[in-house]
Design an enzyme around this catalytic site. Sequence first.
Site, PDB file in Angstrom:
ATOM      1  N   CYS A   1      -6.213   6.512   9.891  1.00  0.00           N
ATOM      2  CA  CYS A   1      -6.446   5.704  11.056  1.00  0.00           C
ATOM      3  C   CYS A   1      -7.178   4.406  10.902  1.00  0.00           C
ATOM      4  O   CYS A   1      -7.596   4.476   9.905  1.00  0.00           O
ATOM      5  CB  CYS A   1      -6.790   6.541  12.143  1.00  0.00           C
ATOM      6  SG  CYS A   1      -6.151   7.923  12.465  1.00  0.00           S
TER       7      CYS A   1
ATOM      8  N   ARG B   1      -2.560   1.064   8.557  1.00  0.00           N
ATOM      9  CA  ARG B   1      -3.195   2.122   8.298  1.00  0.00           C
ATOM     10  C   ARG B   1      -2.662   3.311   9.105  1.00  0.00           C
ATOM     11  O   ARG B   1      -2.944   4.418   8.936  1.00  0.00           O
ATOM     12  CB  ARG B   1      -5.042   2.001   8.583  1.00  0.00           C
ATOM     13  CG  ARG B   1      -5.654   1.299   7.696  1.00  0.00           C
ATOM     14  CD  ARG B   1      -7.268   1.106   8.129  1.00  0.00           C
ATOM     15  NE  ARG B   1      -7.642   2.268   7.944  1.00  0.00           N
ATOM     16  CZ  ARG B   1      -8.163   2.766   6.682  1.00  0.00           C
ATOM     17  NH1 ARG B   1      -8.159   1.859   5.654  1.00  0.00           N
ATOM     18  NH2 ARG B   1      -8.613   3.807   6.562  1.00  0.00           N
TER      19      ARG B   1
ATOM     20  N   TRP C   1      -2.912   7.324  13.026  1.00  0.00           N
ATOM     21  CA  TRP C   1      -1.867   8.030  12.066  1.00  0.00           C
ATOM     22  C   TRP C   1      -2.089   9.540  12.538  1.00  0.00           C
ATOM     23  O   TRP C   1      -3.081  10.105  11.754  1.00  0.00           O
ATOM     24  CB  TRP C   1      -1.917   7.553  11.009  1.00  0.00           C
ATOM     25  CG  TRP C   1      -1.006   8.393   9.925  1.00  0.00           C
ATOM     26  CD1 TRP C   1      -1.303   9.453   9.108  1.00  0.00           C
ATOM     27  CD2 TRP C   1       0.308   7.946   9.574  1.00  0.00           C
ATOM     28  NE1 TRP C   1      -0.054   9.690   8.460  1.00  0.00           N
ATOM     29  CE2 TRP C   1       0.810   8.717   8.719  1.00  0.00           C
ATOM     30  CE3 TRP C   1       0.996   6.681  10.180  1.00  0.00           C
ATOM     31  CZ2 TRP C   1       2.245   8.557   8.331  1.00  0.00           C
ATOM     32  CZ3 TRP C   1       2.365   6.630   9.801  1.00  0.00           C
ATOM     33  CH2 TRP C   1       2.892   7.699   8.840  1.00  0.00           C
TER      34      TRP C   1
ATOM     35  N   ASN D   1     -11.799   8.597  12.271  1.00  0.00           N
ATOM     36  CA  ASN D   1     -10.702   8.576  11.396  1.00  0.00           C
ATOM     37  C   ASN D   1     -10.925   9.888  10.481  1.00  0.00           C
ATOM     38  O   ASN D   1     -12.153   9.831   9.964  1.00  0.00           O
ATOM     39  CB  ASN D   1     -10.451   7.462  10.613  1.00  0.00           C
ATOM     40  CG  ASN D   1      -9.589   7.207   9.403  1.00  0.00           C
ATOM     41  OD1 ASN D   1      -8.565   8.152   9.386  1.00  0.00           O
ATOM     42  ND2 ASN D   1      -9.864   6.641   8.359  1.00  0.00           N
ATOM     43  N   GLY D   2     -10.133  10.887  10.375  1.00  0.00           N
ATOM     44  CA  GLY D   2     -10.477  11.962   9.354  1.00  0.00           C
ATOM     45  C   GLY D   2     -10.040  13.264  10.080  1.00  0.00           C
ATOM     46  O   GLY D   2      -9.090  13.201  10.799  1.00  0.00           O
TER      47      GLY D   2
ATOM     48  N   GLU E   1      15.310   9.640  -9.764  1.00  0.00           N
ATOM     49  CA  GLU E   1      14.364   9.252  -8.926  1.00  0.00           C
ATOM     50  C   GLU E   1      13.706   7.766  -9.756  1.00  0.00           C
ATOM     51  O   GLU E   1      13.817   6.818  -9.181  1.00  0.00           O
ATOM     52  CB  GLU E   1      13.233   9.944  -8.585  1.00  0.00           C
ATOM     53  CG  GLU E   1      12.138   9.461  -7.986  1.00  0.00           C
ATOM     54  CD  GLU E   1      12.272   8.705  -6.669  1.00  0.00           C
ATOM     55  OE1 GLU E   1      13.319   8.976  -6.135  1.00  0.00           O
ATOM     56  OE2 GLU E   1      11.375   8.055  -5.839  1.00  0.00           O
TER      57      GLU E   1
ATOM     58  N   LYS F   1      14.185   4.018  -8.309  1.00  0.00           N
ATOM     59  CA  LYS F   1      13.010   3.177  -8.102  1.00  0.00           C
ATOM     60  C   LYS F   1      13.310   1.825  -8.842  1.00  0.00           C
ATOM     61  O   LYS F   1      13.196   0.704  -8.127  1.00  0.00           O
ATOM     62  CB  LYS F   1      11.745   3.772  -8.720  1.00  0.00           C
ATOM     63  CG  LYS F   1      11.348   4.785  -8.174  1.00  0.00           C
ATOM     64  CD  LYS F   1      10.348   4.403  -6.721  1.00  0.00           C
ATOM     65  CE  LYS F   1      11.106   4.485  -5.565  1.00  0.00           C
ATOM     66  NZ  LYS F   1      11.675   5.619  -4.775  1.00  0.00           N
TER      67      LYS F   1
ATOM     68  N   GLU G   1      15.961  -0.255  -6.683  1.00  0.00           N
ATOM     69  CA  GLU G   1      15.793  -0.798  -5.290  1.00  0.00           C
ATOM     70  C   GLU G   1      14.794  -1.707  -5.372  1.00  0.00           C
ATOM     71  O   GLU G   1      14.685  -2.412  -4.239  1.00  0.00           O
ATOM     72  CB  GLU G   1      15.585   0.640  -4.460  1.00  0.00           C
ATOM     73  CG  GLU G   1      14.266   1.225  -4.569  1.00  0.00           C
ATOM     74  CD  GLU G   1      13.928   2.292  -3.579  1.00  0.00           C
ATOM     75  OE1 GLU G   1      14.191   1.826  -2.443  1.00  0.00           O
ATOM     76  OE2 GLU G   1      13.157   3.128  -3.845  1.00  0.00           O
TER      77      GLU G   1
ATOM     78  N   HIS H   1      29.419  13.392 -22.345  1.00  0.00           N
ATOM     79  CA  HIS H   1      30.805  13.381 -21.468  1.00  0.00           C
ATOM     80  C   HIS H   1      31.090  12.013 -21.016  1.00  0.00           C
ATOM     81  O   HIS H   1      31.823  11.871 -19.820  1.00  0.00           O
ATOM     82  CB  HIS H   1      30.737  14.470 -20.432  1.00  0.00           C
ATOM     83  CG  HIS H   1      30.305  15.921 -20.993  1.00  0.00           C
ATOM     84  ND1 HIS H   1      31.205  16.665 -21.511  1.00  0.00           N
ATOM     85  CD2 HIS H   1      29.083  16.380 -21.211  1.00  0.00           C
ATOM     86  CE1 HIS H   1      30.711  17.661 -21.953  1.00  0.00           C
ATOM     87  NE2 HIS H   1      29.383  17.369 -21.942  1.00  0.00           N
TER      88      HIS H   1
ATOM     89  N   LYS I   1      12.509   0.582   5.590  1.00  0.00           N
ATOM     90  CA  LYS I   1      11.785   1.650   5.274  1.00  0.00           C
ATOM     91  C   LYS I   1      12.359   3.080   5.863  1.00  0.00           C
ATOM     92  O   LYS I   1      12.256   4.131   5.289  1.00  0.00           O
ATOM     93  CB  LYS I   1      10.240   1.257   5.797  1.00  0.00           C
ATOM     94  CG  LYS I   1       9.117   2.687   5.530  1.00  0.00           C
ATOM     95  CD  LYS I   1       9.140   2.628   3.908  1.00  0.00           C
ATOM     96  CE  LYS I   1       8.326   3.890   3.725  1.00  0.00           C
ATOM     97  NZ  LYS I   1       8.466   4.326   2.172  1.00  0.00           N
TER      98      LYS I   1
HETATM   99  C1  AGP Z   1      13.281   5.671  -1.242  1.00  0.00           C
HETATM  100  O1  AGP Z   1      12.325   4.845  -2.277  1.00  0.00           O
HETATM  101  C2  AGP Z   1      13.987   4.692  -0.277  1.00  0.00           C
HETATM  102  N1  AGP Z   1      13.005   3.918   0.493  1.00  0.00           N
HETATM  103  C3  AGP Z   1      14.999   5.710   0.424  1.00  0.00           C
HETATM  104  O2  AGP Z   1      15.902   6.166  -0.618  1.00  0.00           O
HETATM  105  C4  AGP Z   1      14.607   6.650   1.257  1.00  0.00           C
HETATM  106  O3  AGP Z   1      14.080   7.608   0.438  1.00  0.00           O
HETATM  107  C5  AGP Z   1      15.626   7.126   2.112  1.00  0.00           C
HETATM  108  O4  AGP Z   1      16.054   6.333   3.068  1.00  0.00           O
HETATM  109  C6  AGP Z   1      15.277   8.402   2.955  1.00  0.00           C
HETATM  110  O5  AGP Z   1      14.216   8.091   3.919  1.00  0.00           O
HETATM  111  P1  AGP Z   1      13.189   9.373   4.701  1.00  0.00           P
HETATM  112  O6  AGP Z   1      12.607  10.158   3.464  1.00  0.00           O
HETATM  113  O7  AGP Z   1      12.508   8.783   5.557  1.00  0.00           O
HETATM  114  O8  AGP Z   1      14.392  10.247   5.211  1.00  0.00           O
END
Ligand code: AGP
Length: 613
Positions: free
Chosen positions: A2, A27, A73, A99-100, A486, A490, A493, A509, A608
């Site tokens: 927080c 935060r 948070w 905060n904590g 993954e 990364k 994206e 394959h 996000k």
């Molecule tokens: C991951 O780096 C991306 N930002 C995206 O794939 C994300 O994981 C996906 O949109 C799912 O989001 P969520 O975990 O908030 O459901």
Amino acid sequence: MCGIIGYIGKREAYPIIIKGLKRLEYRGYDSSGVAILNGELNVYKKKGKVNDLVEFVSDSNISGTLGMGHTRWATHGVPDDINAHPHLSGNNRLVIIHNGIIENYASIKLWLESQGHEFTSETDTEVLIHLIEEIQEKGQLPIEEAVRLALNEVVGAYAIVVIDRLDPNKLVAARKSSPLVVGIGKDNDYFLASDATPIVEYTNQVVYLDDDEIAVLERDKGLRIMDKDKVDKMPFIHEIDMKIEELEKGGYDYFMLKEIYEQPKSIAECMRGRFSTEEGWIRLGGILQHKNRICNADRIIIVACGTSWHSGLIAEYLIEELARIPVEVEYASEFRYRNPIISEKDIVIAISQSGETADTLAALELAKKKGALTYGIVNVVGSSIARITDAGSYIHAGPEIGVASTKAFTGQVTLLTLMALHIANEKGTISRSKYHELVAEIGNIPKKVQKALESNEQIKLISEKFKDAENALYLGRGYNFPVALEGALKLKEISYIHAEGYPAAEMKHGPIALIDENMPVVVIATNKSAHEKIISNVQEVKARKGVVIAVVNEGDEVMARIADYIIEIPTTAEPFTPLLSVIPLQLLSYHIAVMRGCNVDQPRNLAKSVTVE
Ligand code: AGP
């Protein structure tokens, strides 16, 4: 995590506090509040962002030169107007922001209730201010002494600010494991904040409080610091020269890098209170709540998107190997439209950092309608997925600001690892010795992640070689296959380089046709059980002039002779490998993206949280 801020001086406190809260919103931002003293304690608090609070307060004329503010948070209690900070004591004389986490708040609350205290919120913070009140009333003590004695009863992490309405020239603060900075203004102004961002526009003179220190900021008397035994401490005044945006990122260039480096702490936070190496147990409240139904399930279905889907794939290996329950991992967006066959003997787990992803939410609602038990693994407390599932576990990773998920991914994988072990132990599908061996090892993970982060400079040099690549291939086997996916996500994206993850054995394959000297191939080769096989996969790539970056267990001399670049990570139990093998991939994608001039925290076209279909 927080954001907290306090002010005492000659100026109007409210504008300083609101401006400071906006600086601290990175935060945590699920609810916020202020308390201003002008004879009376004026407390305003509201679910939502700081702007929602400003709107809520707008018709009030809040004057006063002593005050505090908090942007939350949530960890205990869902985000709403009641659980928002500040919190008042029962006698409405004291007010606190925090905060904590107070770990022993439940036992303190029970005792206080036996003393006649009544509580309005679900928070641990309200318990603390009632404890301070109880001690102050009993001993007729000055507020700083009551705070000191109360904190000696508390177990946990805190950064707090307290005001006593009957002592209007004093602001009291204390910290343990949560940051707190004192700002020393020019004309007898004093500031308190979680970090220097709300302070730097008024002063560059700050004092960083240490653990177990209590600060008393008194009008016309100045700053006094004492320890928990009431011994005065000499404040050490720092001059800060960081710009505000640097301060928000804790000195890192991007939130993503800050969050990569937070992982030893965020993984430890995820495990806190959920396992004991000494006593040899793992316990998840959500599992205990539905133990029989989960342990006797016919099947576990995992629904998620993106990175969260990758942690679901890791869970498939973990749960099937350790707990012997069949697992299916589904893209939520596909699952929700294909009329899946679901029964009451199924458990549907939704994994989501934001807890608001539309496809995952819809998949969950479908599962609920068809009678499955639903379980949420979420970061944002009180989010939609957290609210509609029958049970769940928060990963406690703190706000993840970077669009590319890093600490949330390792938080999810940590939680799923604990879950698999908890169920396995309940079902007896692993031996007691194996269970204790894994419980002991999982406690080592945070420091092994810290060690894996030490390759950062080496990875930055490797990134130089591949920043202009147009394609990349990521290969892994077993637990490392989802890590390969993954790592590829990364890279694509945040650097916009096309990358694909594949099971290493799948190369022959088709994908091997892609290999040439322009195709960097990242191979995660930490598997002990299939090491020879992955060696031959690497040799297949090398035979076609492919360039290989290998992530290996430290001391892997065989791979060192074959691969073009080696990145070592500490060795751990095979089921825990993803928590370490993903670290170099996060750093590699970060450095390549920075070298390509990309906006790492807000990549083009991405959000996000994808709350639309
Ligand atoms: C991951 O780096 C991306 N930002 C995206 O794939 C994300 O994981 C996906 O949109 C799912 O989001 P969520 O975990 O908030 O459901």
